[in-house]
Design a protein around this motif. Structure first.
Motif, mmCIF file in Angstrom:
data_model
loop_
_atom_site.group_PDB
_atom_site.id
_atom_site.type_symbol
_atom_site.label_atom_id
_atom_site.label_comp_id
_atom_site.label_asym_id
_atom_site.label_seq_id
_atom_site.Cartn_x
_atom_site.Cartn_y
_atom_site.Cartn_z
ATOM 1 N N SER A 129 -10.200 12.452 -10.203
ATOM 2 C CA SER A 129 -8.772 12.262 -9.963
ATOM 3 C C SER A 129 -8.463 11.022 -9.130
ATOM 4 N N MET A 130 -9.472 10.264 -8.695
ATOM 5 C CA MET A 130 -9.232 9.077 -7.887
ATOM 6 C C MET A 130 -8.493 8.042 -8.732
ATOM 7 N N ARG A 131 -7.355 7.576 -8.218
ATOM 8 C CA ARG A 131 -6.550 6.570 -8.910
ATOM 9 C C ARG A 131 -6.149 5.495 -7.914
ATOM 10 N N ALA A 132 -6.139 4.258 -8.366
ATOM 11 C CA ALA A 132 -5.775 3.142 -7.498
ATOM 12 C C ALA A 132 -4.891 2.170 -8.253
ATOM 13 N N ARG A 133 -4.265 1.295 -7.484
ATOM 14 C CA ARG A 133 -3.476 0.192 -8.027
ATOM 15 C C ARG A 133 -3.992 -1.086 -7.396
ATOM 16 N N VAL A 134 -3.786 -2.200 -8.077
ATOM 17 C CA VAL A 134 -4.148 -3.486 -7.495
ATOM 18 C C VAL A 134 -3.363 -3.632 -6.200
ATOM 19 N N GLY A 135 -4.062 -4.029 -5.135
ATOM 20 C CA GLY A 135 -3.441 -4.174 -3.827
ATOM 21 C C GLY A 135 -3.748 -3.025 -2.892
ATOM 22 N N ASP A 136 -4.192 -1.888 -3.438
ATOM 23 C CA ASP A 136 -4.583 -0.764 -2.587
ATOM 24 C C ASP A 136 -5.848 -1.123 -1.825
ATOM 25 N N GLU A 137 -6.087 -0.397 -0.744
ATOM 26 C CA GLU A 137 -7.295 -0.596 0.049
ATOM 27 C C GLU A 137 -8.269 0.531 -0.259
ATOM 28 N N ILE A 138 -9.546 0.191 -0.377
ATOM 29 C CA ILE A 138 -10.585 1.205 -0.529
ATOM 30 C C ILE A 138 -11.410 1.193 0.752
ATOM 31 N N VAL A 139 -11.681 2.374 1.258
ATOM 32 C CA VAL A 139 -12.444 2.520 2.490
ATOM 33 C C VAL A 139 -13.681 3.343 2.177
ATOM 34 N N VAL A 140 -14.822 2.826 2.600
ATOM 35 C CA VAL A 140 -16.090 3.535 2.431
ATOM 36 C C VAL A 140 -16.567 3.860 3.828
ATOM 37 N N ARG A 141 -16.579 5.140 4.148
ATOM 38 C CA ARG A 141 -16.985 5.510 5.503
ATOM 39 C C ARG A 141 -18.443 5.945 5.491
ATOM 40 N N GLY A 142 -19.098 5.717 6.612
ATOM 41 C CA GLY A 142 -20.493 6.107 6.724
ATOM 42 C C GLY A 142 -20.638 7.610 6.747
#
Length: 96
Positions: A25-38
């Protein structure tokens, strides 16, 4: 640590809803921020801007410009990643 007990015949899995529902269900748009946490101590979180989509519905993978290096890479998010929709302030955070 032991594995969880298997479901019995009458047990039903409860589907995740809301911000915990990630994966397909993950959806994004150009300009969104993606965060990868440890996921472990000492692992540094990473973030970047989504600069390209490969599917019209906004599903992964994404072209991401990473804030720490400026490099653009093709990124397939894992369970430690979430999208921050900057326009609405909406945030999809994965369940642990």
């Amino acid at each position: 640590m032991s594995a969880p007990a298997p479901l019995k015949k009458n047990d039903q899995a409860v589907p995740a809803t809301g911000p915990e529902a990630i994966g397909a269900s993950m959806r994004a748009r150009v300009g969104d921020e993606i965060v990868v946490r440890g996921t472990t101590a000492g692992v540094i979180a990473r973030d970047g801007e989504i600069v390209g989509l490969h599917h019209p519905d906004g599903s992964p993978p994404y072209d991401v410009r990473w804030a720490d290096s400026g490099r653009v890479t093709l990124y397939f998010p894992g369970p430690d990643a979430y999208i921050r929709h900057l326009v609405t302030g909406d945030c999809h955070v994965p369940a642990r």
